[in-house]
Design an enzyme around this catalytic site. Structure first.
Site, mmCIF file in Angstrom:
data_model
loop_
_atom_site.group_PDB
_atom_site.id
_atom_site.type_symbol
_atom_site.label_atom_id
_atom_site.label_comp_id
_atom_site.label_asym_id
_atom_site.label_seq_id
_atom_site.Cartn_x
_atom_site.Cartn_y
_atom_site.Cartn_z
ATOM 1 N N ALA A 92 0.827 -1.213 0.000
ATOM 2 C CA ALA A 92 0.000 0.000 0.000
ATOM 3 C C ALA A 92 0.857 1.257 0.000
ATOM 4 C CB ALA A 92 -0.935 -0.006 1.209
ATOM 5 N N GLU A 93 1.871 1.316 0.863
ATOM 6 C CA GLU A 93 2.691 2.524 0.938
ATOM 7 C C GLU A 93 3.499 2.723 -0.342
ATOM 8 O OE1 GLU A 93 5.395 5.234 3.857
ATOM 9 O OE2 GLU A 93 4.398 3.466 4.641
ATOM 10 N N THR A 94 3.951 1.649 -0.934
ATOM 11 C CA THR A 94 4.690 1.756 -2.197
ATOM 12 C C THR A 94 3.811 2.365 -3.281
ATOM 13 O OG1 THR A 94 6.096 -0.138 -1.650
ATOM 14 C CG2 THR A 94 5.918 0.454 -3.981
#
Length: 163
Positions: free
Chosen positions: A74-76
């Site tokens: 998700a953060e990527t």
């Protein structure tokens, strides 16, 4: 695992970064952690970022996809979207990430799709939906990134010899 294949970028994004001598494939890779986890970015624009990650190798002791692995995916994806929104003069720094895990995944590939919730001058927020191969939602996440001006020493992407 972790090999980066060709990412589909809008032509105007390719042109903007090429004019600055920035290596787009290196800039929008999944990074060292993402590469170790097998994250692969498939499509990238400020409007939508799509990536995949194998469940195998990213599980917790019960054999389910680790919640932290979903957070990495998700953060990527949200960071890539934020960087594309900010443009070549900005760096995106995650300041808030939350994840809700809906169901477990034991095998196969999960796919994350990041779409913007807010795109401003100083922050960008993306919703990321991670689904299994049957299209069932595994995780819902939201990432907010601060968009900072690039300054020397920020760890900004390396430019090519032509720049």
């Amino acid at each position: 695992m972790g090999e980066q294949q060709s990412v589909k970028f809008p032509q105007e994004v390719i042109d903007e970064y090429a004019a600055l001598g920035v290596d787009l494939p290196a800039l929008f890779s999944a990074g060292h952690l993402g590469a170790r986890m097998g994250v692969r970015i498939v499509e990238a624009s400020a409007e939508k970022v799509v990536g995949t990650m194998p469940v195998e190798g990213n599980t917790q002791p019960y054999g389910l996809l680790h919640g932290g692995a979903s957070a990495v995916l998700a953060e990527t994806l949200g960071s890539v979207g934020s960087m594309l929104h900010g443009g070549a003069s900005k760096i995106a720094v995650g300041v808030d990430l939350n994840c809700t895990h809906h169901r477990g995944a034991r095998s196969g590939l999960v796919t994350g799709v990041a779409t913007p919730v807010h795109r401003g001058r100083s922050t960008a927020t993306y919703e990321i939906v991670i689904s299994d191969e049957q299209g069932r939602r595994v995780c819902s996440a939201r990432l907010t990134c601060l968009l900072r001006d690039i300054h020397p020493g920020d760890g900004a992407p390396a430019r090519t010899a032509e720049s």
